[in-house]
Structures are given as C-alpha cells and as structure tokens.
Design a protein around this motif. Structure first.
Motif, PDB file in Angstrom:
ATOM      1  N   VAL A   1       0.836  -1.204   0.000  1.00  0.00           N
ATOM      2  CA  VAL A   1       0.000   0.000   0.000  1.00  0.00           C
ATOM      3  C   VAL A   1       0.870   1.254   0.000  1.00  0.00           C
ATOM      4  N   MET A   2       1.951   1.200   0.758  1.00  0.00           N
ATOM      5  CA  MET A   2       2.856   2.351   0.845  1.00  0.00           C
ATOM      6  C   MET A   2       4.213   1.939   0.289  1.00  0.00           C
ATOM      7  N   GLY A   3       4.560   2.523  -0.858  1.00  0.00           N
ATOM      8  CA  GLY A   3       5.765   2.095  -1.556  1.00  0.00           C
ATOM      9  C   GLY A   3       7.031   2.765  -1.074  1.00  0.00           C
ATOM     10  N   GLY A   4       6.936   4.001  -0.600  1.00  0.00           N
ATOM     11  CA  GLY A   4       8.116   4.723  -0.163  1.00  0.00           C
ATOM     12  C   GLY A   4       8.221   6.091  -0.797  1.00  0.00           C
ATOM     13  N   GLU A   5       9.352   6.743  -0.539  1.00  0.00           N
ATOM     14  CA  GLU A   5       9.545   8.111  -1.014  1.00  0.00           C
ATOM     15  C   GLU A   5       9.974   8.150  -2.481  1.00  0.00           C
ATOM     16  N   CYS A   6       9.663   9.274  -3.130  1.00  0.00           N
ATOM     17  CA  CYS A   6      10.029   9.499  -4.527  1.00  0.00           C
ATOM     18  C   CYS A   6      11.059  10.622  -4.614  1.00  0.00           C
ATOM     19  N   ILE A   7      11.834  10.607  -5.685  1.00  0.00           N
ATOM     20  CA  ILE A   7      12.867  11.605  -5.910  1.00  0.00           C
ATOM     21  C   ILE A   7      12.754  12.117  -7.349  1.00  0.00           C
ATOM     22  N   ALA A   8      13.050  13.400  -7.552  1.00  0.00           N
ATOM     23  CA  ALA A   8      13.071  13.978  -8.898  1.00  0.00           C
ATOM     24  C   ALA A   8      14.530  14.145  -9.322  1.00  0.00           C
ATOM     25  N   ILE A   9      14.885  13.603 -10.473  1.00  0.00           N
ATOM     26  CA  ILE A   9      16.264  13.669 -10.952  1.00  0.00           C
ATOM     27  C   ILE A   9      16.320  14.104 -12.412  1.00  0.00           C
ATOM     28  N   LYS A  10      17.481  14.607 -12.816  1.00  0.00           N
ATOM     29  CA  LYS A  10      17.748  14.867 -14.225  1.00  0.00           C
ATOM     30  C   LYS A  10      17.980  13.530 -14.935  1.00  0.00           C
ATOM     31  N   THR A  11      17.856  13.529 -16.241  1.00  0.00           N
ATOM     32  CA  THR A  11      17.981  12.278 -16.998  1.00  0.00           C
ATOM     33  C   THR A  11      19.372  12.071 -17.576  1.00  0.00           C
ATOM     34  N   TYR A  12      20.313  12.896 -17.164  1.00  0.00           N
ATOM     35  CA  TYR A  12      21.672  12.748 -17.670  1.00  0.00           C
ATOM     36  C   TYR A  12      22.666  13.097 -16.569  1.00  0.00           C
ATOM     37  N   GLY A  13      23.746  12.344 -16.512  1.00  0.00           N
ATOM     38  CA  GLY A  13      24.791  12.627 -15.547  1.00  0.00           C
ATOM     39  C   GLY A  13      25.616  11.399 -15.257  1.00  0.00           C
ATOM     40  N   LYS A  14      26.753  11.587 -14.600  1.00  0.00           N
ATOM     41  CA  LYS A  14      27.645  10.483 -14.250  1.00  0.00           C
ATOM     42  C   LYS A  14      27.350   9.938 -12.861  1.00  0.00           C
ATOM     43  N   ARG A  15      26.838  10.807 -11.995  1.00  0.00           N
ATOM     44  CA  ARG A  15      26.651  10.439 -10.590  1.00  0.00           C
ATOM     45  C   ARG A  15      25.278  10.885 -10.120  1.00  0.00           C
ATOM     46  N   ILE A  16      24.501   9.939  -9.605  1.00  0.00           N
ATOM     47  CA  ILE A  16      23.115  10.227  -9.258  1.00  0.00           C
ATOM     48  C   ILE A  16      22.995  11.346  -8.229  1.00  0.00           C
ATOM     49  N   ASP A  17      23.953  11.445  -7.325  1.00  0.00           N
ATOM     50  CA  ASP A  17      23.908  12.483  -6.289  1.00  0.00           C
ATOM     51  C   ASP A  17      23.880  13.889  -6.893  1.00  0.00           C
ATOM     52  N   LYS A  18      24.514  14.049  -8.057  1.00  0.00           N
ATOM     53  CA  LYS A  18      24.588  15.355  -8.697  1.00  0.00           C
ATOM     54  C   LYS A  18      23.444  15.591  -9.686  1.00  0.00           C
ATOM     55  N   MET A  19      22.577  14.596  -9.854  1.00  0.00           N
ATOM     56  CA  MET A  19      21.445  14.700 -10.780  1.00  0.00           C
ATOM     57  C   MET A  19      20.139  15.037 -10.069  1.00  0.00           C
ATOM     58  N   VAL A  20      20.178  15.115  -8.743  1.00  0.00           N
ATOM     59  CA  VAL A  20      18.968  15.303  -7.945  1.00  0.00           C
ATOM     60  C   VAL A  20      18.427  16.727  -8.098  1.00  0.00           C
ATOM     61  N   ILE A  21      17.134  16.839  -8.350  1.00  0.00           N
ATOM     62  CA  ILE A  21      16.452  18.127  -8.347  1.00  0.00           C
ATOM     63  C   ILE A  21      15.817  18.370  -6.978  1.00  0.00           C
ATOM     64  N   LYS A  22      15.115  17.353  -6.477  1.00  0.00           N
ATOM     65  CA  LYS A  22      14.463  17.475  -5.171  1.00  0.00           C
ATOM     66  C   LYS A  22      14.292  16.092  -4.562  1.00  0.00           C
ATOM     67  N   ASN A  23      14.625  15.975  -3.284  1.00  0.00           N
ATOM     68  CA  ASN A  23      14.505  14.701  -2.589  1.00  0.00           C
ATOM     69  C   ASN A  23      14.168  14.948  -1.111  1.00  0.00           C
ATOM     70  N   PRO A  24      13.024  14.424  -0.620  1.00  0.00           N
ATOM     71  CA  PRO A  24      12.014  13.701  -1.387  1.00  0.00           C
ATOM     72  C   PRO A  24      11.089  14.675  -2.109  1.00  0.00           C
ATOM     73  N   VAL A  25      10.422  14.156  -3.142  1.00  0.00           N
ATOM     74  CA  VAL A  25       9.496  14.989  -3.900  1.00  0.00           C
ATOM     75  C   VAL A  25       8.039  14.563  -3.668  1.00  0.00           C
ATOM     76  N   ALA A  26       7.866  13.335  -3.180  1.00  0.00           N
ATOM     77  CA  ALA A  26       6.518  12.806  -2.904  1.00  0.00           C
ATOM     78  C   ALA A  26       6.668  11.472  -2.191  1.00  0.00           C
ATOM     79  N   SER A  27       5.541  10.903  -1.774  1.00  0.00           N
ATOM     80  CA  SER A  27       5.517   9.575  -1.177  1.00  0.00           C
ATOM     81  C   SER A  27       4.477   8.748  -1.928  1.00  0.00           C
ATOM     82  N   LYS A  28       4.843   7.539  -2.323  1.00  0.00           N
ATOM     83  CA  LYS A  28       3.996   6.733  -3.191  1.00  0.00           C
ATOM     84  C   LYS A  28       3.088   5.802  -2.393  1.00  0.00           C
ATOM     85  N   ILE A  29       1.789   5.820  -2.716  1.00  0.00           N
ATOM     86  CA  ILE A  29       0.849   4.850  -2.162  1.00  0.00           C
ATOM     87  C   ILE A  29       0.014   4.274  -3.297  1.00  0.00           C
TER      88      ILE A  29
END
Length: 266
Positions: A1-29
C-alpha cells in the motif's frame, strides 16, 4: 500500500547524487488491484479495497502520534524522545504538508477513497493514472487535486482498466484541472511521451494544454517548477530542439540540452 519516497532527478549525468532536483518529492501509495494481487494471492492483508484503506489510515494515525511525541520532546526537555522509526519518519513530510502522496488509482471509487483520507489527515495528494477520471471529471474539478493521466497507450491488462480511453486528458483539462501525462515507464517507454500527448490532442485535448501536460504541469505537481518545466530566465537550461512538431510521429530530436550543456546531438 505504501511504496516509499520518490525523488526527482535529471535524466543525464555520471553520478546520481549530482542529478537530484528534489529529494524527497513525494511519497507513493497504491490503491486497487496492485496491492490486492500482490498480497492477496499469498492470503495476506490487504486482500480487499477496504483493507487497503484501513492499513493506510492505521499507519497515518501512528505517524500522527509519532509526530506528536516528537513535538512534545522538542517543546519540553523532560519529555522522552520517541524511539527512532524510519517508516514513521518517512511520513512526517507528508503530514507536515511538505510533499504530497502520489496515489496510484485507476477506478473512480479508489480516487474518492484517496481524497476522503487526504481530507481526514489534511494532506496533499496527486491522482496518478486517473483512468476513470473522465467519468467523474466534475467531481475532480470541484476537489482540484493535480491529476497525472496514463499510461493510455496500453492494453486493458486488468479489470480496473476497462474504461481506459485517450479521451480522459482532454475531458479533465477542459474541466480546468491541472493535467499531466505519463507513460508509467517502462510500461510504455518514456520516449513515447510526446506521441501520447499528440494522441491526446487527437482525442480532444487542446494542443497548448497537451504541451503543458508534459512540461510545466508535471513540474508544478512535483513542486520543482522554480527550476524546470519552462524556458525562463533563472531556470535550469533544460531544452529540447526538434526538427518538427514534437507531437508528430516522424519528428526527431536534434539537440538535447541539460543544465546548459549539450548532452545529445543528432
């Protein structure tokens, strides 16, 4: 029922940490057949829609009590600090109104249940999939929650998709709702999102609204429109240049620019 938190990222980059736009951005249910089929086949709860709603209410109530204990601890030095609970911690941004619940809901009754619970706990939400949204467009317009329609370019793989139609985005948009479109990648590969928007236009959605539905509206829904979603001074330079109308099947991407850098060139 509750999947966890969501993150918004860019679609290009070498390292995920540097691709983050906003974290968390929502929570999934999730409502409906997905949690039912996942757990019901093993004879575990939830096996019904009532059980889904009950579990969600139970955990939100526990999270409310957890938050109350934290606030008491912050206000009164002699009050014991509650034992750390990661699951409850993940719900605090939802209860504080900082992020919304992203609600997986296809059927009209599931959407109404989600809205009812959101009002009970005074929380934000987005209605994702919204397959039967066209059947209750007037009610959804009255409530005003953002809707994310899709995937529409797919088969009716489960019973709750029996009313699947490309008419939904246009009907909801014409009612004044903030409509976004999604492919539910990888159900439908995300590169076909502009084609889905074009089909929505063919089925009654205004072209300008369809463009908003895959650019600025998703950014607004996720609370990241101060950075992305439109071409404006001060925003991230994320731009795609096409050789023709992006809604046309034969159109090609010529250049993709992310953060002001060319990351793809045909």
């Amino acid at each position: 029922v509750m999947g966890g938190e969501c993150i918004a990222i860019k679609t290009y980059g070498k390292r995920i940490d540097k691709m983050v736009i906003k974290n968390p951005v929502a929570s999934k249910i999730a409502f409906g057949e997905n949690p039912k089929s996942c757990y019901g086949r093993d004879e575990k709860m939830p096996q019904t829609r009532m059980a889904i709603a009950a579990l969600l209410r139970e955990h939100l109530k526990k999270a409310e009590e957890y938050l109350e204990q934290i606030e008491l601890y912050m206000e009164h030095e002699d009050h014991d600090k509650p034992e750390y609970d990661m699951k409850m911690e993940s719900l605090l941004p939802v209860l504080r109104g900082e992020i919304p619940f992203k609600v997986h809901a296809h059927r009209a009754d599931d959407m109404f249940t989600a809205i009812r619970i959101a009002k009970e706990f005074d929380i934000k939400l987005t209605l994702d999939h919204c397959t039967e949204g066209h059947l209750i467009a007037d009610e959804l317009a009255e409530e005003g929650y953002p809707v994310i329609v899709g995937p529409s370019l797919s088969e009716r793989s489960k019973i709750e998709l029996r009313n699947l139609t490309f008419d939904t985005p246009g009907i909801l948009s014409n009612e004044g709702l903030q409509v976004s479109l999604m492919t539910d990648h990888p159900v439908i590969p995300v590169q076909y999102l502009p084609i889905c928007a074009g089909i929505a236009v063919k089925h009654g959605m205004k072209k300008e609204k369809a463009l908003e539905a895959i650019t600025i509206n998703p950014a607004k829904t996720l609370g990241i429109d101060e950075r992305v979603g439109s071409i404006e001074v001060g925003k991230d330079a994320d731009i795609v240049i096409w050789d023709n109308d992006p809604f046309e099947l034969q159109s090609n991407v010529l250049v993709t620019i992310i953060d002001g850098k060319i990351v793809y060139e045909k």
